[in-house]
Design a protein around this motif. Structure first.
Motif, short mmCIF file in Angstrom:
data_model
loop_
_atom_site.label_atom_id
_atom_site.label_comp_id
_atom_site.label_asym_id
_atom_site.label_seq_id
_atom_site.Cartn_x
_atom_site.Cartn_y
_atom_site.Cartn_z
N ASN A 112 -66.90 23.57 -7.37
CA ASN A 112 -67.23 24.26 -8.46
C ASN A 112 -68.27 23.02 -9.31
OD1 ASN A 112 -66.08 26.48 -8.01
ND2 ASN A 112 -64.02 25.97 -8.57
N PHE A 146 -64.47 26.84 -15.72
CA PHE A 146 -64.06 25.42 -14.90
C PHE A 146 -63.14 24.55 -15.75
CE2 PHE A 146 -65.02 21.20 -13.89
CZ PHE A 146 -64.47 21.13 -12.60
N TYR A 147 -63.32 24.80 -17.20
CA TYR A 147 -62.84 23.92 -18.17
C TYR A 147 -61.22 24.58 -18.38
CZ TYR A 147 -61.23 21.88 -22.76
OH TYR A 147 -60.68 21.05 -23.59
N ARG A 180 -59.89 27.11 -16.46
CA ARG A 180 -59.10 27.42 -15.12
C ARG A 180 -58.48 28.51 -14.96
NH1 ARG A 180 -59.46 22.69 -12.02
NH2 ARG A 180 -60.09 20.75 -13.15
N ASP A 181 -57.70 28.88 -15.78
CA ASP A 181 -56.59 30.27 -15.65
C ASP A 181 -56.74 30.83 -16.99
OD1 ASP A 181 -55.38 32.39 -15.10
OD2 ASP A 181 -53.96 31.45 -13.41
N THR A 241 -60.05 33.13 -13.25
CA THR A 241 -59.70 32.11 -12.53
C THR A 241 -60.98 31.38 -11.85
OG1 THR A 241 -59.39 33.29 -10.47
CG2 THR A 241 -57.49 33.21 -11.90
N LYS A 242 -60.69 30.17 -11.29
CA LYS A 242 -61.78 29.73 -10.60
C LYS A 242 -62.41 30.49 -9.57
CE LYS A 242 -61.07 25.28 -9.48
NZ LYS A 242 -60.87 23.99 -8.83
#
Length: 338
Positions: free
Chosen positions: A25, A77-78, A80-81, A90-91
């Motif tokens: 990612n 990405f920062y 994440r969830d 999510t990713k």
């Protein structure tokens, strides 16, 4: 001894962590960021023109979509969830969004090429006359329509849906679509350029050997001395072809060589990378040169509504000028501004 062993294990674990390959990612983020910087550089380098056309609007829309994709990837990405409006992100969605964009970009090459052809043909033949504001709105809605249509096709295609669904099962894999449209489009243009060069290679070499570079009216120009008893008509296709080849390759030769290498080595480039603004301006220059060449006898050089290239001034290929005070040249010269 136990403490030392524990420290060794801790050190080895940290070393293993440091030697891990770059996260997929994170690599995707860097690629999209690099593409956006390339978009900005290309848009900044183009010649500022007031002429409205479809390709200009589509290039701007592509730059916006790339920026939107980068923002989405960065947010996911920062955090994440996280959950937004009841939807959990999510990713996995980084890969999903990029796959959807890849499919969309991959199916856009033929439609963009065809619409740009029609746009230049209609503008050249002057079959449609719209006010400036109406023309801007028309291009805006055409660009929106083509994006929505291709995206709807991608999301509605059963084969693509199954591919995205399989990605949900095997989440550790994230394959990207490779566009066959871009391959055949690139192949066709390279073959046409090669055939055009073979047809007029002697004239091209003669012009290249006679080329001179100087400054004229605050622009860098290439000028080609030719004898006054030249047997060609200045508007003939045979005379214009070598000039067009030199002008085109003078600007796009590195890109043409890159296309040749990609075709020969059969390099597979993901569609989200391959659809980029330099590629679109390369197609744009090719289309404008083709339109000019096929309609060279109908050109009115004083008409400011003719197709304008942001990187090449094709109009100067048609203008034979005599400049007496340019390095004391007495023969007539043909000027091409690149």
């Amino acid at each position: 001894m136990t403490a030392l062993s524990s420290e060794n294990c801790s050190f080895q674990y940290q070393l293993h962590q440091a030697n891990q390959p770059l996260d997929g990612n994170c690599l995707l983020f860097l690629i999209i960021l690099g593409k956006i910087l390339l978009n900005i550089l290309t848009l900044g380098m183009r010649r500022k023109i007031s002429y409205q056309n479809f390709m200009e609007y589509f290039c701007i829309s592509l730059a916006f979509i790339d920026l939107l994709l980068l923002v989405n990837i960065s947010i996911i990405f920062y955090f994440r969830d996280f959950v937004v409006l009841g939807i959990r992100f999510t990713k996995y969605h980084i890969c999903l969004f990029t796959q959807i964009i890849s499919f969309t970009y991959g199916f856009l090459h033929y439609p963009v090429f065809l619409i740009a052809c029609i746009d230049y043909y209609l503008n050249f033949s002057k079959t449609t006359k719209l006010a400036f504001k109406c023309q801007k709105l028309f291009y805006f809605f055409i660009v929106i329509l083509i994006w929505i249509s291709v995206l709807a096709y991608v999301l509605g295609d059963p084969a693509i849906y199954q591919s995205l669904k399989a990605q949900n099962v095997y989440s550790y894999q994230c394959p990207f679509y490779i566009s066959i449209q871009s391959y055949w489009l690139s192949f066709s243009m390279v073959v046409i350029l090669f055939m055009a060069f073979l047809t007029s290679w002697s004239e091209v070499i003669a012009l290249v050997q006679a080329v001179r570079m100087t400054s004229y009216m605050n622009e860098t120009i290439l000028y080609f001395p030719f004898p006054s008893h030249c047997g060609y008509t200045l508007s003939s296709k045979k005379t214009l072809l070598p000039k067009f080849i030199i002008c085109f390759l003078g600007t796009w030769l590195p890109f043409v060589l890159l296309q040749v290498i990609i075709l020969l080595l059969k390099v597979q480039i993901p569609a989200y990378i391959e659809m980029n603004i330099p590629w679109l301006y390369f197609i744009n220059s090719f289309l404008i040169a083709t339109i000019y060449w096929f309609n060279c006898h109908k050109l009115n050089l004083r008409d400011i509504a003719l197709p304008v290239d942001p990187f090449i001034n094709w109009k100067c290929c048609f203008i034979p000028l005599t400049i007496h005070n340019l390095e004391q040249i007495e023969k007539p010269i043909s000027i091409i501004i690149c």
